[in-house]
Design an enzyme around this catalytic site. Structure first.
Site, PDB file in Angstrom:
ATOM      1  N   ARG A  18      44.867  46.757  48.704  1.00 35.74           N
ATOM      2  CA  ARG A  18      44.342  47.377  49.928  1.00 35.74           C
ATOM      3  C   ARG A  18      43.769  46.353  50.898  1.00 35.74           C
ATOM      4  O   ARG A  18      43.704  46.596  52.098  1.00 35.74           O
ATOM      5  CB  ARG A  18      43.345  48.482  49.582  1.00 35.74           C
ATOM      6  CG  ARG A  18      44.062  49.700  48.948  1.00 35.74           C
ATOM      7  CD  ARG A  18      43.107  50.757  48.438  1.00 35.74           C
ATOM      8  NE  ARG A  18      42.278  50.318  47.347  1.00 35.74           N
ATOM      9  CZ  ARG A  18      42.609  50.380  46.057  1.00 35.74           C
ATOM     10  NH1 ARG A  18      43.771  50.870  45.705  1.00 35.74           N
ATOM     11  NH2 ARG A  18      41.784  49.960  45.134  1.00 35.74           N
ATOM     12  N   GLU A  28      36.257  45.299  32.828  1.00 34.39           N
ATOM     13  CA  GLU A  28      35.468  46.023  31.832  1.00 34.39           C
ATOM     14  C   GLU A  28      36.162  46.006  30.474  1.00 34.39           C
ATOM     15  O   GLU A  28      35.530  45.832  29.444  1.00 34.39           O
ATOM     16  CB  GLU A  28      35.241  47.464  32.304  1.00 34.39           C
ATOM     17  CG  GLU A  28      34.237  48.214  31.457  1.00 34.39           C
ATOM     18  CD  GLU A  28      33.918  49.583  32.038  1.00 34.39           C
ATOM     19  OE1 GLU A  28      33.285  50.368  31.313  1.00 34.39           O
ATOM     20  OE2 GLU A  28      34.297  49.863  33.183  1.00 34.39           O
TER      21      GLU A  28
END
Length: 187
Positions: free
Chosen positions: A70, A107
């Site tokens: 993006r 993560e």
């Protein structure tokens, strides 16, 4: 129609960001920027928020770098409006020429981004742009790549900051200015 003379840009943009609960996993509040891009007035307000800042004396970059994917949308339009070049920082394996790479922790696992070795030159002032900053891993990896090639990251910029995830604080702790147009508490 919005009264452009009295526009609160962060508030206006916030109204056009969709929150998708439990995506891509339970407990995540995904901040979807695609509605910002769909409406031409909203898209122009978004782009102008960046362009007006970087047209100011002393704030003009030599080149804009955008983070996959993006950051490509926002960064390329900002670069066009500023009349400077644009360079993509892509996910590993997507660039066809000689690259440098940087791996960062997620993560669960890790990811790698790459930059063409001739994308920037030593001493160039680079604006590094993305749509959102969460944990900061991608942004910091982009900074490291640009600096490895001798460029100066003059500022990082995002639409949305998720401050609870700590990424914006990490970027600033490394000594890099970071523009965030708005923030959402609670990820």
């Amino acid at each position: 129609m919005t009264d452009a003379l009295h526009l609160n840009v962060p508030q206006f943009l916030r109204q056009h960001i969709r929150t998708v609960p439990d995506w891509p996993s339970p407990g995540v509040q995904f901040r979807d920027i695609t509605p910002l891009l769909q409406d031409p007035l909203v898209f122009r307000v978004l782009i102008d928020a960046f362009v007006h800042r970087y047209m100011a004396p002393g704030m003009q970059p030599d080149v804009v770098a955008g983070l996959d994917a993006r950051g490509f949308i926002i960064g390329s339009v900002v670069a066009y409006e500023l009349n400077v070049g644009f360079v993509p920082i892509r996910k590993k394996g997507k660039l066809p020429f000689t690259t440098v790479e940087e791996t960062y922790e997620l993560e669960y696992g890790s990811a790698t981004v790459e930059l063409h070795t001739d994308a920037v030159t030593r001493g160039q002032r680079v604006l590094l742009i993305d749509d959102l900053i969460a944990t900061g891993g991608t942004m910091i990896a982009g900074i490291k790549l640009l600096e490895r090639l001798g460029a100066q990251v003059m500022e990082c910029a995002v639409i949305v900051d998720l401050p609870e995830l700590g990424g914006s604080a990490k970027v600033r702790e490394l000594g890099h200015p970071l523009l965030t147009l708005l923030q959402f508490d609670g990820h």
